[in-house]
Design an enzyme around this catalytic site. Structure first.
Site: not given
Length: 210
Positions: A29, A182, A185
């Site tokens: 990601s 979060d 990221h």
């Protein structure tokens, strides 16, 4: 004369095409650009940075959100298509989050680098560092696999994907300002700083392509 001019023009075009380097960014990601508009992700921002530096480069986004080193090893062969000249590898974060045995992660990364060796593709391997919650032995094995594998395969190596986020102070607390909610990221500004820090190593990778 017309034929000569046509041939020279075609040759110049072919040389220009060969001068453009194609780099696949194999990752999870962090590479894929999770939680961001496409233009703000790692690959588009890195491509813009490289072009601003005068590099004729096309970056392919081969990032898959949630991917582990096993996933990367499973798809590396079709990622290394004939047009790919070099590869950036950013994998291992999800292995770490799941507590996967570093020996397993190491074998998967070794498989990825071996595939690149066979294809004649230069690699920039980007390392990661495990937190201490899995114990000192886990951390030592996880952290060491990146520089050791890079040395074994003659790959370029960057110590950390997040090196550009700690600032001149090196304070990990500075990371928070550049992360999404979060805490895992990077936000768009975080990606910009990551790109600025990693960009010179990617330029080195591009320059190593024969």
């Amino acid at each position: 004369m017309a034929l000569i001019l046509t041939f020279c023009g075609a040759l110049a075009t072919a040389q220009a095409v060969r001068a453009e380097v194609t780099v696949a960014a194999l990752g999870d990601s962090l590479t894929q650009g999770y939680g961001l508009p496409e233009a703000d992700g790692f690959v588009p921002q890195m491509q813009r940075w490289l072009r601003a530096e005068g590099a004729e480069v096309v970056l392919i986004n081969a990032g898959v959100s949630g991917d582990t080193t096993a996933g990367g090893a499973a798809r590396v062969d079709w990622t290394l298509s004939p047009e790919v000249d070099a590869m950036i590898v950013t994998l291992g974060g999800n292995d770490m989050l799941r507590g996967i045995d570093p020996a397993v992660s190491r074998a998967n990364l070794d498989r990825i680098l071996a595939a690149a060796d066979t294809a004649g593709v230069r690699v920039l391997l980007i390392g990661m560092q495990a937190p201490g919650n899995y114990g000192p032995e886990y951390k030592a094995a996880f952290d060491a696999m990146y520089p050791e594998l890079a040395a074994a395969h003659g790959a370029l190596y960057a110590e950390s994907f997040f090196a550009g986020l700690t600032g001149e102070s090196g304070d990990p607390a500075a990371l928070g300002r550049f992360m999404q909610a979060d805490g895992i990221h990077p936000n768009a500004e975080g990606v910009r700083r990551i790109v600025a820090a990693l960009g010179p190593r990617v330029l080195e990778l591009v320059g190593a392509v024969e």
